[in-house]
Design a protein around this motif. Structure first.
Motif, PDB file in Angstrom:
ATOM      1  N   UNK A   1       0.734  -1.256  -0.023  1.00  0.00           N
ATOM      2  CA  UNK A   1       0.187  -0.036  -0.018  1.00  0.00           C
ATOM      3  C   UNK A   1       1.071   1.200   0.008  1.00  0.00           C
ATOM      4  N   UNK A   2       1.941   1.230   0.455  1.00  0.00           N
ATOM      5  CA  UNK A   2       2.816   2.418   0.755  1.00  0.00           C
ATOM      6  C   UNK A   2       3.374   2.653  -0.861  1.00  0.00           C
ATOM      7  N   UNK A   3       3.318   1.710  -1.717  1.00  0.00           N
ATOM      8  CA  UNK A   3       4.026   2.140  -3.046  1.00  0.00           C
ATOM      9  C   UNK A   3       2.882   2.889  -3.695  1.00  0.00           C
ATOM     10  N   UNK A   4       1.544   2.973  -3.462  1.00  0.00           N
ATOM     11  CA  UNK A   4       0.467   3.691  -4.002  1.00  0.00           C
ATOM     12  C   UNK A   4      -0.079   4.819  -3.184  1.00  0.00           C
ATOM     13  N   UNK A   5       0.190   4.660  -1.798  1.00  0.00           N
ATOM     14  CA  UNK A   5      -0.589   5.728  -1.067  1.00  0.00           C
ATOM     15  C   UNK A   5       0.533   6.039   0.253  1.00  0.00           C
ATOM     16  N   UNK A   6       0.921   7.404  -0.021  1.00  0.00           N
ATOM     17  CA  UNK A   6       2.174   7.897   0.896  1.00  0.00           C
ATOM     18  C   UNK A   6       1.604   8.201   2.248  1.00  0.00           C
ATOM     19  N   UNK A   7       0.145   8.501   2.271  1.00  0.00           N
ATOM     20  CA  UNK A   7      -0.621   8.762   3.612  1.00  0.00           C
ATOM     21  C   UNK A   7      -1.985   8.257   3.641  1.00  0.00           C
ATOM     22  N   UNK A   8      -2.239   7.154   4.324  1.00  0.00           N
ATOM     23  CA  UNK A   8      -3.559   6.453   4.441  1.00  0.00           C
ATOM     24  C   UNK A   8      -4.532   7.128   5.526  1.00  0.00           C
ATOM     25  N   UNK A   9      -3.592   7.943   6.264  1.00  0.00           N
ATOM     26  CA  UNK A   9      -4.443   8.509   7.450  1.00  0.00           C
ATOM     27  C   UNK A   9      -4.777  10.030   7.058  1.00  0.00           C
ATOM     28  N   UNK A  10      -6.078  10.316   7.350  1.00  0.00           N
ATOM     29  CA  UNK A  10      -6.476  11.729   6.962  1.00  0.00           C
ATOM     30  C   UNK A  10      -6.982  11.738   5.573  1.00  0.00           C
ATOM     31  N   UNK A  11      -6.992  13.152   4.931  1.00  0.00           N
ATOM     32  CA  UNK A  11      -7.474  13.113   3.698  1.00  0.00           C
ATOM     33  C   UNK A  11      -6.343  13.540   2.569  1.00  0.00           C
ATOM     34  N   UNK A  12      -6.410  13.087   1.442  1.00  0.00           N
ATOM     35  CA  UNK A  12      -5.318  13.407   0.422  1.00  0.00           C
ATOM     36  C   UNK A  12      -5.384  14.656   0.230  1.00  0.00           C
TER      37      UNK A  12
ATOM     38  N   UNK B   1     -17.864   1.759  -7.936  1.00  0.00           N
ATOM     39  CA  UNK B   1     -17.450   3.035  -8.285  1.00  0.00           C
ATOM     40  C   UNK B   1     -15.917   2.904  -8.298  1.00  0.00           C
ATOM     41  N   UNK B   2     -15.183   1.883  -7.115  1.00  0.00           N
ATOM     42  CA  UNK B   2     -13.921   2.276  -7.099  1.00  0.00           C
ATOM     43  C   UNK B   2     -13.087   1.662  -8.054  1.00  0.00           C
ATOM     44  N   UNK B   3     -13.487   1.057  -9.214  1.00  0.00           N
ATOM     45  CA  UNK B   3     -12.829   0.863 -10.440  1.00  0.00           C
ATOM     46  C   UNK B   3     -12.170   1.797 -11.059  1.00  0.00           C
ATOM     47  N   UNK B   4     -12.457   3.259 -10.825  1.00  0.00           N
ATOM     48  CA  UNK B   4     -11.802   4.044 -11.247  1.00  0.00           C
ATOM     49  C   UNK B   4     -10.492   4.396 -10.714  1.00  0.00           C
ATOM     50  N   UNK B   5     -10.112   3.561  -9.439  1.00  0.00           N
ATOM     51  CA  UNK B   5      -8.781   3.667  -9.282  1.00  0.00           C
ATOM     52  C   UNK B   5      -7.829   2.869  -9.641  1.00  0.00           C
TER      53      UNK B   5
ATOM     54  N   UNK C   1      -5.680 -12.621 -11.837  1.00  0.00           N
ATOM     55  CA  UNK C   1      -4.656 -12.677 -10.637  1.00  0.00           C
ATOM     56  C   UNK C   1      -4.344 -11.395 -10.325  1.00  0.00           C
ATOM     57  N   UNK C   2      -4.138 -10.387 -11.444  1.00  0.00           N
ATOM     58  CA  UNK C   2      -3.808  -8.968 -11.123  1.00  0.00           C
ATOM     59  C   UNK C   2      -5.211  -8.568  -9.930  1.00  0.00           C
ATOM     60  N   UNK C   3      -6.289  -8.737 -10.511  1.00  0.00           N
ATOM     61  CA  UNK C   3      -7.343  -8.193  -9.880  1.00  0.00           C
ATOM     62  C   UNK C   3      -7.707  -8.391  -8.524  1.00  0.00           C
ATOM     63  N   UNK C   4      -7.165  -9.868  -8.318  1.00  0.00           N
ATOM     64  CA  UNK C   4      -7.349 -10.011  -6.749  1.00  0.00           C
ATOM     65  C   UNK C   4      -6.369  -9.334  -5.818  1.00  0.00           C
ATOM     66  N   UNK C   5      -5.443  -8.502  -6.340  1.00  0.00           N
ATOM     67  CA  UNK C   5      -4.783  -7.488  -5.543  1.00  0.00           C
ATOM     68  C   UNK C   5      -5.300  -6.092  -5.692  1.00  0.00           C
ATOM     69  N   UNK C   6      -6.388  -5.817  -6.510  1.00  0.00           N
ATOM     70  CA  UNK C   6      -6.774  -4.502  -6.961  1.00  0.00           C
ATOM     71  C   UNK C   6      -6.994  -3.554  -5.894  1.00  0.00           C
ATOM     72  N   UNK C   7      -7.317  -3.920  -4.598  1.00  0.00           N
ATOM     73  CA  UNK C   7      -7.541  -3.168  -3.573  1.00  0.00           C
ATOM     74  C   UNK C   7      -6.614  -2.167  -3.135  1.00  0.00           C
ATOM     75  N   UNK C   8      -5.254  -2.831  -3.703  1.00  0.00           N
ATOM     76  CA  UNK C   8      -4.115  -1.839  -3.206  1.00  0.00           C
ATOM     77  C   UNK C   8      -4.207  -0.556  -3.928  1.00  0.00           C
ATOM     78  N   UNK C   9      -4.985  -0.209  -4.825  1.00  0.00           N
ATOM     79  CA  UNK C   9      -4.926   0.934  -5.437  1.00  0.00           C
ATOM     80  C   UNK C   9      -6.192   1.989  -4.813  1.00  0.00           C
ATOM     81  N   UNK C  10      -6.827   1.471  -4.117  1.00  0.00           N
ATOM     82  CA  UNK C  10      -7.877   2.197  -3.465  1.00  0.00           C
ATOM     83  C   UNK C  10      -7.375   2.884  -2.296  1.00  0.00           C
ATOM     84  N   UNK C  11      -7.606   4.247  -2.205  1.00  0.00           N
ATOM     85  CA  UNK C  11      -7.102   5.010  -0.915  1.00  0.00           C
ATOM     86  C   UNK C  11      -8.158   4.647   0.252  1.00  0.00           C
TER      87      UNK C  11
END
Length: 247
Positions: free
Chosen positions: A72-83, A185-189, A231-241
């Motif tokens: 998650x750190x590769x895609x989200x520098x800050x998962x706390x608070x608002x981006x 809707x999170x497909x947009x990520x 296979x890639x889609x199984x890890x798709x949640x990593x893209x979602x903030x």
């Protein structure tokens, strides 16, 4: 029906919650995309049994949480608070976010203005900001995903009856026996090729409402690389903030 069992995780274990489920036949350990740990337990299980179960899987749990944090750190520098920005990979868009409390009417309705790659949000508090962001994302998804689905439908010759956009907790999309397709809707990520794969997956269900050999043969006809996409889609949640996950 489920219920919660209060339990102490112990100093050497990650925090976890326990959910009692009448449908559970054995203890099950689950880690959410955000790193929340949950034990699903059958009825009449003893807290000591749960403690032993988690302790037994202690090393696996630590490795899993560490791997998740790095990914998650590769895609989200800050998962706390608002981006400060929102990247919609599916549309190749990056929106700058200007979020602040409304000093004039802090108890009033949220103000959201989007133009030229910037979304300005004036709200009363943090929770209102999250709701406003989610509402804007929902509208953007409805605007773009429905048209995209029609394009894939025409391209493949697989018609559907209707479409909708929701925020499913565990599915990227679904198709009813009447040919009504619902998209998350999170497909947009997600990257564009995974979004198209989800749409193709659901469109093929308008022909075969199952995952039989004939169904996958139809998917393969339109997307030879479907197995790699699955296979890639199984890890798709990593893209979602974090803020975009449903409560």
């Amino acid at each position: 029906m489920t219920s919660q069992m209060p339990i102490s995780s112990g100093v050497d274990l990650p925090p976890f919650t326990v959910r009692i489920s009448p449908r559970a036949k054995r203890l099950l350990l689950k880690v959410s995309p955000l790193g929340r740990v949950e034990v699903v337990a059958p009825c009449r299980v003893k807290p000591a049994e749960v403690q032993v179960f988690v302790q037994r899987h202690h090393h696996w749990l630590r490795r899993t949480l560490a791997k998740l944090a790095v990914e998650r750190g590769r895609y989200h520098s800050n998962d706390v608070g608002l981006p400060s920005q929102m990247e919609l990979r599916a549309l190749d868009e990056c929106w700058q976010l200007d979020i602040a409390q409304n000093p004039i009417n802090p108890a009033g309705r949220s103000l959201v203005v989007a133009s030229e790659g910037k979304v300005m949000i004036r709200v009363s508090d943090h929770d209102a900001a999250v709701r406003a962001l989610r509402t804007w994302l929902q509208a953007r998804a409805k605007q773009r995903l429905a048209a995209w689905l029609r394009e894939v439908s025409v391209e493949t010759g697989l018609p559907f009856r209707s479409s909708s956009v929701r925020v499913q907790k565990s599915r990227w999309g679904s198709c009813s026996h009447l040919g009504a397709i619902s998209l998350n809707r999170n497909l947009l990520f997600l990257p564009p090729h995974l979004v198209r794969h989800v749409m193709l997956h659901e469109l093929c269900h308008t022909v075969h409402l199952n995952h039989s050999g004939r169904y996958w043969k139809l998917v393969r006809r339109h997307e030879p690389l479907y197995e790699a996409h699955e296979r890639e889609l199984r890890r798709g949640d990593r893209y979602i903030p974090a803020w975009a996950f449903p409560d």
